[in-house]
Design a protein around this motif. Structure first.
Motif, mmCIF file in Angstrom:
data_model
loop_
_atom_site.group_PDB
_atom_site.id
_atom_site.type_symbol
_atom_site.label_atom_id
_atom_site.label_comp_id
_atom_site.label_asym_id
_atom_site.label_seq_id
_atom_site.Cartn_x
_atom_site.Cartn_y
_atom_site.Cartn_z
ATOM 1 N N GLN A 166 -1.025 3.624 -7.478
ATOM 2 C CA GLN A 166 -0.101 3.612 -6.346
ATOM 3 C C GLN A 166 0.403 5.024 -6.073
ATOM 4 O OE1 GLN A 166 -0.175 0.678 -4.643
ATOM 5 N NE2 GLN A 166 -1.529 0.338 -6.397
ATOM 6 N N ARG A 167 0.691 5.767 -7.131
ATOM 7 C CA ARG A 167 1.129 7.164 -6.948
ATOM 8 C C ARG A 167 0.024 7.995 -6.307
ATOM 9 N NH1 ARG A 167 3.683 6.514 -12.513
ATOM 10 N NH2 ARG A 167 5.859 6.109 -11.958
ATOM 11 N N LEU B 179 -1.352 4.653 1.291
ATOM 12 C CA LEU B 179 -0.572 3.483 0.906
ATOM 13 C C LEU B 179 0.225 3.034 2.126
ATOM 14 C CD1 LEU B 179 -0.039 1.861 -1.711
ATOM 15 C CD2 LEU B 179 1.928 3.317 -2.109
ATOM 16 N N SER B 180 0.211 1.758 2.412
ATOM 17 C CA SER B 180 0.898 1.263 3.608
ATOM 18 C C SER B 180 2.406 1.510 3.509
ATOM 19 C CB SER B 180 0.627 -0.231 3.799
ATOM 20 O OG SER B 180 1.388 -0.995 2.892
ATOM 21 N N SER B 181 3.021 1.647 4.670
ATOM 22 C CA SER B 181 4.469 1.877 4.685
ATOM 23 C C SER B 181 5.210 0.677 4.100
ATOM 24 C CB SER B 181 4.948 2.175 6.100
ATOM 25 O OG SER B 181 4.677 1.091 6.968
ATOM 26 N N ASN B 182 4.674 -0.514 4.281
ATOM 27 C CA ASN B 182 5.305 -1.700 3.702
ATOM 28 C C ASN B 182 5.275 -1.635 2.181
ATOM 29 O OD1 ASN B 182 6.508 -4.335 3.754
ATOM 30 N ND2 ASN B 182 4.512 -5.146 3.191
ATOM 31 N N HIS B 183 4.153 -1.236 1.610
ATOM 32 C CA HIS B 183 4.050 -1.120 0.150
ATOM 33 C C HIS B 183 4.976 -0.019 -0.366
ATOM 34 C CE1 HIS B 183 -0.174 -3.149 -0.003
ATOM 35 N NE2 HIS B 183 0.800 -4.003 0.263
ATOM 36 N N SER C 190 12.161 0.104 -2.981
ATOM 37 C CA SER C 190 13.271 -0.826 -3.221
ATOM 38 C C SER C 190 13.507 -1.063 -4.708
ATOM 39 C CB SER C 190 13.017 -2.161 -2.507
ATOM 40 O OG SER C 190 12.044 -2.931 -3.192
ATOM 41 N N LEU C 191 12.501 -0.771 -5.528
ATOM 42 C CA LEU C 191 12.635 -0.892 -6.985
ATOM 43 C C LEU C 191 13.118 0.399 -7.642
ATOM 44 C CD1 LEU C 191 9.372 -2.777 -7.990
ATOM 45 C CD2 LEU C 191 11.684 -3.691 -7.916
ATOM 46 N N GLY C 192 13.191 1.467 -6.856
ATOM 47 C CA GLY C 192 13.518 2.762 -7.441
ATOM 48 C C GLY C 192 12.291 3.441 -8.018
ATOM 49 N N PHE C 193 11.141 3.112 -7.476
ATOM 50 C CA PHE C 193 9.869 3.669 -7.947
ATOM 51 C C PHE C 193 9.888 5.188 -7.862
ATOM 52 C CE2 PHE C 193 5.292 4.563 -7.610
ATOM 53 C CZ PHE C 193 4.789 3.724 -8.577
ATOM 54 N N ILE C 194 9.381 5.856 -8.875
ATOM 55 C CA ILE C 194 9.331 7.318 -8.916
ATOM 56 C C ILE C 194 7.931 7.755 -8.513
ATOM 57 C CG2 ILE C 194 9.529 9.355 -10.389
ATOM 58 C CD1 ILE C 194 11.472 7.669 -12.115
ATOM 59 N N ARG D 16 -9.858 -0.361 -1.152
ATOM 60 C CA ARG D 16 -10.090 -1.689 -0.574
ATOM 61 C C ARG D 16 -10.037 -2.778 -1.644
ATOM 62 N NH1 ARG D 16 -14.164 -2.754 4.114
ATOM 63 N NH2 ARG D 16 -12.265 -3.079 5.253
ATOM 64 N N ALA D 17 -10.621 -2.540 -2.788
ATOM 65 C CA ALA D 17 -10.588 -3.519 -3.877
ATOM 66 C C ALA D 17 -9.175 -3.654 -4.429
ATOM 67 C CB ALA D 17 -11.549 -3.113 -4.986
ATOM 68 N N GLU D 18 -8.450 -2.564 -4.492
ATOM 69 C CA GLU D 18 -7.104 -2.585 -5.045
ATOM 70 C C GLU D 18 -6.123 -3.333 -4.158
ATOM 71 O OE1 GLU D 18 -5.970 -1.637 -8.016
ATOM 72 O OE2 GLU D 18 -8.059 -1.267 -8.451
ATOM 73 N N ILE D 19 -6.284 -3.241 -2.861
ATOM 74 C CA ILE D 19 -5.311 -3.868 -1.971
ATOM 75 C C ILE D 19 -5.308 -5.382 -2.137
ATOM 76 C CG2 ILE D 19 -6.693 -4.203 0.115
ATOM 77 C CD1 ILE D 19 -4.245 -2.833 1.562
ATOM 78 N N MET D 20 -6.426 -5.958 -2.558
ATOM 79 C CA MET D 20 -6.509 -7.395 -2.762
ATOM 80 C C MET D 20 -5.560 -7.851 -3.874
ATOM 81 S SD MET D 20 -10.575 -7.875 -2.335
ATOM 82 C CE MET D 20 -10.680 -9.506 -1.636
#
Length: 86
Positions: A19-20, A28-32, A38-42, A56-60
Protein backbone atom coordinates in the motif's frame (compact mmCIF):
# COMPACT_ATOMS: atom_id res chain seq x y z
CA UNK A 1 6.20 -2.95 14.19
CA UNK A 2 5.38 -6.62 14.07
CA UNK A 3 8.34 -8.96 13.98
CA UNK A 4 9.26 -10.56 10.66
CA UNK A 5 9.18 -13.84 12.58
CA UNK A 6 5.51 -13.35 13.47
CA UNK A 7 3.96 -15.92 11.15
CA UNK A 8 0.44 -14.64 11.82
CA UNK A 9 1.14 -11.20 10.37
CA UNK A 10 3.64 -11.85 7.56
CA UNK A 11 1.18 -11.42 4.71
CA UNK A 12 -0.41 -8.37 6.36
CA UNK A 13 3.02 -6.77 6.64
CA UNK A 14 3.58 -7.40 2.93
CA UNK A 15 0.18 -5.91 2.09
CA UNK A 16 0.95 -2.79 4.14
CA UNK A 17 4.30 -2.44 2.38
CA UNK A 18 2.54 -2.66 -0.99
CA UNK A 19 0.00 0.00 0.00
CA UNK A 20 2.88 2.36 0.78
CA UNK A 21 4.49 1.54 -2.57
CA UNK A 22 1.23 2.08 -4.49
CA UNK A 23 0.73 5.37 -2.66
CA UNK A 24 4.22 6.51 -3.58
CA UNK A 25 3.54 5.63 -7.24
CA UNK A 26 0.15 7.41 -7.15
CA UNK A 27 -1.47 4.06 -7.92
CA UNK A 28 -3.74 3.88 -4.88
CA UNK A 29 -7.33 5.07 -5.11
CA UNK A 30 -8.33 8.14 -3.14
CA UNK A 31 -10.95 6.06 -1.34
CA UNK A 32 -8.31 3.57 -0.17
CA UNK A 33 -6.05 6.45 0.92
CA UNK A 34 -8.92 7.96 2.94
CA UNK A 35 -9.68 4.62 4.57
CA UNK A 36 -6.05 4.10 5.57
CA UNK A 37 -5.72 7.72 6.71
CA UNK A 38 -8.74 7.20 8.95
CA UNK A 39 -6.67 4.59 10.83
CA UNK A 40 -3.69 6.89 11.23
CA UNK A 41 -1.74 4.96 8.62
CA UNK A 42 1.88 6.13 8.26
CA UNK A 43 2.87 6.58 4.62
CA UNK A 44 6.50 7.71 4.83
CA UNK A 45 8.35 4.50 5.66
CA UNK A 46 11.19 3.75 3.27
CA UNK A 47 10.52 0.96 0.78
CA UNK A 48 13.67 -0.33 -0.91
CA UNK A 49 12.13 -3.37 -2.56
CA UNK A 50 12.80 -3.74 -6.29
CA UNK A 51 10.19 -6.48 -6.75
CA UNK A 52 7.60 -6.00 -9.47
CA UNK A 53 4.06 -5.59 -8.20
CA UNK A 54 0.76 -6.52 -9.76
CA UNK A 55 -1.74 -3.92 -8.61
CA UNK A 56 -4.69 -5.48 -10.45
CA UNK A 57 -4.33 -8.73 -8.48
CA UNK A 58 -3.88 -6.84 -5.23
CA UNK A 59 -6.99 -4.71 -5.59
CA UNK A 60 -9.14 -7.85 -5.47
CA UNK A 61 -8.00 -8.54 -1.90
CA UNK A 62 -7.79 -4.88 -0.81
CA UNK A 63 -10.92 -4.95 1.34
CA UNK A 64 -9.82 -8.17 3.03
CA UNK A 65 -6.43 -6.70 3.85
CA UNK A 66 -7.98 -3.47 5.07
CA UNK A 67 -10.13 -5.52 7.43
CA UNK A 68 -7.00 -7.33 8.65
CA UNK A 69 -5.31 -3.98 9.24
CA UNK A 70 -8.32 -2.78 11.25
CA UNK A 71 -8.09 -5.93 13.38
CA UNK A 72 -4.33 -5.45 13.78
CA UNK A 73 -4.88 -1.87 14.98
CA UNK A 74 -7.59 -2.99 17.39
CA UNK A 75 -5.21 -5.54 18.87
CA UNK A 76 -2.00 -3.47 18.84
CA UNK A 77 -3.23 0.12 19.09
CA UNK A 78 -1.45 1.19 15.90
CA UNK A 79 -1.28 0.27 12.22
CA UNK A 80 2.49 0.41 11.91
CA UNK A 81 2.91 -3.09 10.43
CA UNK A 82 6.48 -3.38 9.26
CA UNK A 83 7.13 -4.43 5.66
CA UNK A 84 9.80 -6.69 7.18
CA UNK A 85 6.97 -8.92 8.35
CA UNK A 86 6.47 -10.18 4.78
Amino acid sequence: NVSRNDEGNKSLGEWVRKQRMFYKKNALSSNHIKQLDSLGFIWNFSDKSKAKENYRAEIMSWEQRFDELCAFKAENGHCNVSHNDA
